[in-house]
Design an enzyme around this catalytic site. Structure first.
Site, PDB file in Angstrom:
ATOM      1  N   CYS A  88      -1.568   4.258   3.606  1.00 53.44           N
ATOM      2  CA  CYS A  88      -1.534   3.243   2.554  1.00 53.44           C
ATOM      3  C   CYS A  88      -1.283   1.843   3.053  1.00 53.44           C
ATOM      4  O   CYS A  88      -1.362   0.892   2.284  1.00 53.44           O
ATOM      5  CB  CYS A  88      -0.464   3.580   1.514  1.00 53.44           C
ATOM      6  SG  CYS A  88       1.227   3.340   2.120  1.00 53.44           S
ATOM      7  N   GLY A  89      -0.955   1.664   4.325  1.00 52.08           N
ATOM      8  CA  GLY A  89      -0.671   0.319   4.794  1.00 52.08           C
ATOM      9  C   GLY A  89       0.652  -0.171   4.254  1.00 52.08           C
ATOM     10  O   GLY A  89       1.588   0.593   4.084  1.00 52.08           O
TER      11      GLY A  89
END
Length: 282
Positions: free
Chosen positions: A115-116
């Site tokens: 997801c960063g």
């Protein structure tokens, strides 16, 4: 340095037949990014292109925007208690005169490979920090036929995926569909950072005449990275998120999702799609 792939023993079951064999897996290791010696972020990534990954991450965070902003990028020696270099800690030193952002506990974040940076700031933060507003003049124009050919070109260039089946990829194409660069990683956002970081070190920012293709979904994080690099077209083989569509609409980014063969959905920036037939329906 950590390898891109690793071998692990697995129990293979096929149609009732059981056998033991070694399987090739994509490697996943943590990378700590330091800025002027201070910890900034930790991300789970596939080892390789680490300097480009760190540079691209700093572009997406609005810290740097040109290769001249960076004095050096090095692996930190003695990253473990026994002094062994793990090649999992990178220190980026900014050039003299480049402002150093305030590194607080809020910015000292952990990012996953999927997801960063979670809990990202609002759209206002992106609009105020980007150095390269999406301003392709004249606008990039791509046909649906050109877009539909890109996933196969990306897949053909995924060397590590062929061995593991466990990597995401990001590719940069010219507006004529020429493959310019491709990077693979266990995380979609890491693959994009590696592309952008390489463009930064090659003095190719902004990427204003480019199409970015990602192998998975189009999250807000990926749309943000495209905007920060001045990329006008982002295409994904899967779905976008609602926030990604909002950012694309507000920033002028063309966002294409569900790009599968001749089918696709255009969620924003329709003016860059050169349609051959008129639009029907409401």
């Amino acid at each position: 340095m950590g390898r891109v792939t690793e071998r692990r023993r697995t129990l293979r079951i096929r149609d009732g037949a059981v056998s033991s064999r070694a399987d090739t897996l994509v490697a996943e290791e943590p990378l700590e990014i330091r800025l002027n010696g201070k910890p900034l972020a930790i991300t789970m990534r596939t080892p390789g292109d680490d300097f480009a990954l760190a540079a691209g991450f700093l572009v997406s965070e609005g810290v740097i925007g040109a290769g001249s902003d960076v004095r050096s990028i090095v692996y930190c020696a003695g990253a473990t208690a026994d002094g062994v270099n793990t090649y999992n800690v990178v220190d980026v030193r900014l050039a003299p005169g480049v402002p150093v952002p305030d590194i607080t506990l809020e910015r000292n974040v952990y990012t996953t490979s999927s997801c960063g940076l979670c809990g990202k700031a609002s759209l206002d933060a992106v609009r105020t920090t980007t150095r390269y507003p999406v301003a392709d003049e004249p606008p990039v124009r791509v046909t649906p036929a050109l877009l539909s050919a890109l996933p196969d070109r990306l897949r053909a260039a995924q060397r590590v995926f062929d061995r593991t089946g466990g990597l995401h990829a990001a590719a940069l194409f010219s507006e004529e569909g020429e493959l310019r660069d491709v990077r693979e990683d266990v995380g979609r956002h890491n693959a994009v950072d590696k592309l952008v970081g390489r463009a930064l070190t090659d003095d190719r920012l902004p990427l204003s005449r480019s199409v970015l293709l990602v192998s998975g979904r189009a999250s807000f994080e990926l749309a943000q990275k495209a905007v920060m690099a001045g990329i006008p077209v982002l295409a994904a083989v899967s779905a976008p998120s609602s926030l990604a569509v909002d950012l694309a609409a507000e920033s002028g980014l063309t966002l294409v999702g569900f790009l599968r063969g001749p089918s696709m959905n255009v969620y924003a920036g329709e003016h860059r799609i050169a349609l051959e037939t008129p639009v029907t329906g409401g």
